[in-house]
Scaffold this motif. Structure first.
Motif, PDB file in Angstrom:
ATOM      1  N   GLY A 220     -48.351 -10.894 -44.440  1.00  0.00           N
ATOM      2  CA  GLY A 220     -49.083  -9.693 -44.812  1.00  0.00           C
ATOM      3  C   GLY A 220     -50.267  -9.371 -43.940  1.00  0.00           C
ATOM      4  N   HIS A 221     -50.578 -10.207 -42.957  1.00  0.00           N
ATOM      5  CA  HIS A 221     -51.711  -9.971 -42.051  1.00  0.00           C
ATOM      6  C   HIS A 221     -51.202  -9.473 -40.702  1.00  0.00           C
ATOM      7  CE1 HIS A 221     -54.507 -11.840 -44.838  1.00  0.00           C
ATOM      8  NE2 HIS A 221     -53.657 -12.866 -44.964  1.00  0.00           N
ATOM      9  N   GLN A 222     -51.891  -8.488 -40.153  1.00  0.00           N
ATOM     10  CA  GLN A 222     -51.487  -7.906 -38.870  1.00  0.00           C
ATOM     11  C   GLN A 222     -52.473  -8.287 -37.762  1.00  0.00           C
ATOM     12  OE1 GLN A 222     -50.991  -3.649 -39.223  1.00  0.00           O
ATOM     13  NE2 GLN A 222     -48.929  -3.868 -40.080  1.00  0.00           N
ATOM     14  N   TYR A 223     -51.903  -8.631 -36.603  1.00  0.00           N
ATOM     15  CA  TYR A 223     -52.669  -8.918 -35.395  1.00  0.00           C
ATOM     16  C   TYR A 223     -52.246  -7.887 -34.354  1.00  0.00           C
ATOM     17  CZ  TYR A 223     -53.414 -13.406 -37.731  1.00  0.00           C
ATOM     18  OH  TYR A 223     -53.743 -14.383 -38.626  1.00  0.00           O
ATOM     19  N   LYS A 224     -53.208  -7.149 -33.810  1.00  0.00           N
ATOM     20  CA  LYS A 224     -52.893  -6.025 -32.941  1.00  0.00           C
ATOM     21  C   LYS A 224     -53.384  -6.288 -31.515  1.00  0.00           C
ATOM     22  CE  LYS A 224     -53.276  -2.742 -36.789  1.00  0.00           C
ATOM     23  NZ  LYS A 224     -53.942  -1.515 -37.294  1.00  0.00           N
ATOM     24  N   TYR A 225     -52.538  -5.929 -30.551  1.00  0.00           N
ATOM     25  CA  TYR A 225     -52.869  -6.054 -29.136  1.00  0.00           C
ATOM     26  C   TYR A 225     -52.461  -4.741 -28.457  1.00  0.00           C
ATOM     27  CZ  TYR A 225     -52.207 -10.911 -30.660  1.00  0.00           C
ATOM     28  OH  TYR A 225     -52.233 -12.094 -31.357  1.00  0.00           O
ATOM     29  N   SER A 226     -53.215  -4.310 -27.479  1.00  0.00           N
ATOM     30  CA  SER A 226     -52.848  -3.099 -26.753  1.00  0.00           C
ATOM     31  C   SER A 226     -53.418  -3.136 -25.345  1.00  0.00           C
ATOM     32  CB  SER A 226     -53.342  -1.847 -27.481  1.00  0.00           C
ATOM     33  OG  SER A 226     -54.750  -1.774 -27.470  1.00  0.00           O
ATOM     34  N   ALA A 227     -52.699  -2.457 -24.444  1.00  0.00           N
ATOM     35  CA  ALA A 227     -53.141  -2.301 -23.054  1.00  0.00           C
ATOM     36  C   ALA A 227     -52.782  -0.888 -22.617  1.00  0.00           C
ATOM     37  CB  ALA A 227     -52.495  -3.335 -22.147  1.00  0.00           C
ATOM     38  N   VAL A 228     -53.755  -0.168 -22.064  1.00  0.00           N
ATOM     39  CA  VAL A 228     -53.545   1.221 -21.651  1.00  0.00           C
ATOM     40  C   VAL A 228     -54.053   1.391 -20.228  1.00  0.00           C
ATOM     41  CG1 VAL A 228     -54.041   3.640 -22.133  1.00  0.00           C
ATOM     42  CG2 VAL A 228     -53.813   2.020 -24.032  1.00  0.00           C
ATOM     43  N   LEU A 229     -53.199   1.953 -19.371  1.00  0.00           N
ATOM     44  CA  LEU A 229     -53.573   2.276 -17.997  1.00  0.00           C
ATOM     45  C   LEU A 229     -53.409   3.772 -17.813  1.00  0.00           C
ATOM     46  CD1 LEU A 229     -54.298   1.567 -15.060  1.00  0.00           C
ATOM     47  CD2 LEU A 229     -51.857   1.187 -14.654  1.00  0.00           C
ATOM     48  N   SER A 230     -54.513   4.463 -17.577  1.00  0.00           N
ATOM     49  CA  SER A 230     -54.495   5.907 -17.396  1.00  0.00           C
ATOM     50  C   SER A 230     -54.806   6.242 -15.953  1.00  0.00           C
ATOM     51  CB  SER A 230     -55.518   6.576 -18.325  1.00  0.00           C
ATOM     52  OG  SER A 230     -55.567   7.972 -18.081  1.00  0.00           O
ATOM     53  N   LEU A 231     -53.843   6.880 -15.297  1.00  0.00           N
ATOM     54  CA  LEU A 231     -54.058   7.286 -13.912  1.00  0.00           C
ATOM     55  C   LEU A 231     -54.848   8.588 -13.837  1.00  0.00           C
ATOM     56  CD1 LEU A 231     -50.517   6.492 -12.456  1.00  0.00           C
ATOM     57  CD2 LEU A 231     -52.568   5.065 -12.413  1.00  0.00           C
ATOM     58  N   ALA A 232     -54.646   9.454 -14.831  1.00  0.00           N
ATOM     59  CA  ALA A 232     -55.351  10.734 -14.821  1.00  0.00           C
ATOM     60  C   ALA A 232     -56.833  10.546 -15.097  1.00  0.00           C
ATOM     61  CB  ALA A 232     -54.724  11.676 -15.849  1.00  0.00           C
ATOM     62  N   LYS A 233     -57.160   9.723 -16.131  1.00  0.00           N
ATOM     63  CA  LYS A 233     -58.564   9.510 -16.496  1.00  0.00           C
ATOM     64  C   LYS A 233     -59.171   8.304 -15.787  1.00  0.00           C
ATOM     65  CE  LYS A 233     -57.945  11.580 -21.053  1.00  0.00           C
ATOM     66  NZ  LYS A 233     -58.081  11.405 -22.524  1.00  0.00           N
ATOM     67  N   LYS A 234     -58.355   7.545 -15.063  1.00  0.00           N
ATOM     68  CA  LYS A 234     -58.803   6.431 -14.223  1.00  0.00           C
ATOM     69  C   LYS A 234     -59.532   5.352 -15.032  1.00  0.00           C
ATOM     70  CE  LYS A 234     -59.199   9.319 -10.113  1.00  0.00           C
ATOM     71  NZ  LYS A 234     -60.083   9.814  -9.041  1.00  0.00           N
TER      72      LYS A 234
END
Length: 693
Positions: A220-234
């Motif tokens: 019932g517990h959530q562990y969140k990971y994310s990675a974002v690479l934006s070329l437009a906003k650099k």
């Protein structure tokens, strides 16, 4: 799983495999049952194969390997003309390739038959829409089965094509469901569920941005990971969040300020034993073409500030750490000389006096400056010479050797040593010299290692401070250390001014002898190795302080086996090890002579009778132990008898299916019941509790 299906399809294409005829299945329109391949097919519309239908497939996968092994010569003849142009290997190696001995294919060799029930629908397949479901079964050679379901579907939702793949394994220890949804080329969703929890992965990309998001769910517990690479906003962002906690981020942004680039790094740092929880910000700034600045703040407080300015003739560096450490350094350089200036403002290091350091390097080969050259360094504190330092260094690297040379290095007018008197170094140094060489022979070896020679020598006012030599280039390797200060003050050795150790290696038939000798108290380490013995002895002068001998005997016949081992250990009463053992363990660890004999004999391998005897003799006290192990295959009775200072008779006798009785000296103690999922111990003695596990 996909490789297993590939092997199964290969069986379908192998037209020379023979197999038994299998019965047809009802409800199908077309049947194929030949060469070990069984195929039943039913179509929704016989006029159009692509509309849909169902099929049953049964493939003899195990026949593939048998066919390849039987007809390996055919593959050799087929590939032989091309092996030099394509594979550049031998026919023997090609044969090894087709034997498929890698661990990956060993799993495939366990498969006997592949079965699959397939349903498919493709009314709009020309539009890219289809639906396929497969219930598959892998039948292994040991009779076990691996079952699962594979579903592939492509549909149009909201004007976009969505492709989904779902795999459900029904035979794994932990049943697992894998679902893949693709909207090529933009988004991809992968979901893995099982009793262990849930794993969700989302990959999204377009022309200007790529993102990966992962969510794991457990209890019932959530562990969140994310990675974002934006070329437009650099920018580039990493985020991690635990249940009921604030997200922890790491962001890298690229900006253009006043036509020059700037990199900004921000993040959230959790609390550790070294620093408190908080936010940090690091900026890499270019103010002008050759003007750079680095700033670092933590929880709004400026921790570090570094400024670097370059011109054609000099470089100026300013460093500020918090509010108490500030340094300014100016470097004036020419083609052959670098001048480093610490102005008077650096009171914490210069004592309100400027320090100037001039460094000059003259290479012996201008085309390759790293081959070696002369180094000269002069440091001035105000108008007083602080020190002069210099010398020659050379570097040789070729196929035969590596050699690094430091020659005629000197240190003069060492005012700096007077200011570091707390190191207990004599302050009367007028001149010091240093020479060193490191040599590695890349052709000749000593044992398994390349031959090596290391030498270093330092002098103070013509007096030798230390001289160290280590070499394996000579016939007898040696280590020579002349370092009076280290020997007397660190090692507490006052009898000699130097230590010299030599190594001798002698081979006589099957006997190998290694002798290491040292001039300090005429110490020797002697190691002898033969096929049946290993002996080590440590001697001081002519007195043996320690001797350890291991002797072995092994005899193995068709119906018997014998292993004998004799250990002899001797300690002299003046040895350091003897005194230490007697001090720490006076009751059982203090001894001069100890003999241990092991005797393991399997008298009759078929009858499974074994004898084990261990005897220990320490100085004048003696301990004996005799162990007899006997197993009766007819009655499945295990009997162990032990004799020594006392006698003991142990037996474990089967009294029913998966039920045993354990007795000691004829008295029943417990009964053991072996179940499929538990073990039950029934007590027959008042002092032993019953146990179920």
């Amino acid at each position: 799983m996909g490789l297993k299906v590939l092997v199964s399809l290969l069986a379908l294409c192998t037209s020379t495999i023979d197999g038994a005829t299998l019965p047809y299945h009802d409800g199908y329109d077309y049947h194929f049952n030949h060469m070990g391949v069984h195929l039943d097919l039913a179509l929704n519309t016989k006029d159009n194969l692509m509309i849909g239908g169902k099929a049953y497939v049964e493939l003899p996968v195990s026949s593939i390997y048998e066919f390849i092994e039987t007809n390996i010569h055919m593959f050799k003849d087929l590939l032989a003309p091309y092996q030099k142009q394509i594979l550049d290997t031998s026919v023997v190696e090609i044969g090894k390739l087709f034997k498929i001995k890698t661990s990956m294919f060993k799993e495939f060799l366990k498969i006997k038959t592949f079965k699959a029930d397939i349903t498919f629908s493709g009314e709009k397949v020309l539009e890219g829409i289809y639906d396929i479901a497969v219930d598959y079964t892998f039948v292994l050679k040991d009779g076990t089965e691996e079952k699962g379901t594979l579903k592939m579907k492509r549909e149009k939702v909201g004007g976009k094509f969505i492709t989904s793949v779902e795999v459900v394994s029904k035979s794994l220890t932990v049943p697992t469901k894998i679902t893949v949804i693709c909207n090529l080329p933009y988004t991809h969703d992968i979901t893995v569920t099982g009793s262990f929890g849930k794993l969700f992965i989302n990959i999204a990309n377009d022309v200007s941005e790529l993102s990966v998001r992962v969510v794991t769910e457990y209890l019932g517990h959530q562990y969140k990971y994310s990675a974002v690479l934006s070329l437009a906003k650099k920018f580039f962002t990493l985020t991690y969040q635990e249940p009921s906690e604030q997200p922890k981020t790491f962001v890298i942004k690229h900006k253009i300020v006043n036509s020059y680039p700037r990199i900004e790094i921000t993040g959230y740092v959790p609390a550790t034993s070294y620093y408190k929880v908080g936010e940090f910000k690091t900026e890499l700034i270019q103010n002008q073409l050759y003007d750079y600045e680095v700033k670092h703040t933590y929880n709004g407080l400026e921790i570090l500030k570094l400024k670097i300015g370059l011109t054609q003739a000099n470089m100026e560096i300013t460093l500020a750490y918090r509010n108490f450490l500030k340094t300014r350094m100016v470097v004036d350089y020419t083609k052959k000389m670098v001048t480093v200036l610490f102005p008077k403002t650096n009171t914490w290091i210069t004592g309100n006096k400027s320090i100037e350091v001039n460094i000059e390097y003259q290479p012996t080969n201008k085309a390759n400056p790293l081959e070696g050259g002369h180094i000269k360094m002069v440091a001035m504190k105000g108008s007083v010479p602080l020190f002069k330092f210099g010398g020659y260094f050379g570097l040789i690297i070729n196929a035969a050797k590596y050699e690094l040379l430091f020659k005629n290095f000197y240190l003069e007018n060492a005012l700096i040593i007077n200011e570091l008197g707390h190191l207990e170094i004599s302050t009367d140094i007028i001149e010091a010299k240093f020479n060193a060489k490191i040599f590695i022979d890349l052709i000749n070896k000593y044992g398994i290692l390349n031959k090596i020679a290391v030498e270093a020598k330092a002098e103070k006012n013509t007096e030798v401070l230390f001289n160290i030599i280590f070499t394996t280039v000579e016939t007898s390797p040696k280590l020579y250390i002349y370092f009076p200060y280290f020997l007397k003050n660190v090692l507490n050795i006052h009898d000699v001014n130097y230590l010299e150790t030599k190594l001798e290696y002698v081979v006589s038939g099957y006997e190998h002898t290694i002798i290491t000798s040292c001039n300090y108290k005429n110490m020797k380490h002697i190691l002898k190795i033969t096929p049946t013995m290993v002996a080590y002895e440590f001697m001081v002068g002519q007195l043996s302080h320690m001797k350890h001998v291991e002797e072995f005997k092994i005899e193995n016949t068709a119906n018997s086996f014998l292993f004998g081992r004799k250990t002899t250990f001797h300690l002299h009463e003046t040895s350091y090890l003897y005194k230490t053992l007697c001090h720490l363990y006076p009751n059982y660890g203090c001894f001069k002579d100890m003999n241990i004999n092991y005797h393991l004999e399997i008298v009759d391998k078929k009858a499974k009778k074994a004898d084990l005897c261990v005897s220990v003799l320490k100085d004048t006290g003696k301990r004996h132990c005799y162990l007899n192990v006997e197993y009766q295959p007819s009655t499945k009775e295990l009997v162990i008898s032990v004799t020594g200072l006392s006698k003991m008779y142990l037996a474990m006798t089967p009294i029913g299916e998966n039920k045993f009785e354990f007795t000691v000296d004829g008295e029943p103690l417990v009964q053991i019941v072996m179940g499929s999922k538990q073990i039950q111990i029934i007590t027959l003695h008042k002092d032993i509790p019953a146990i179920t596990a």
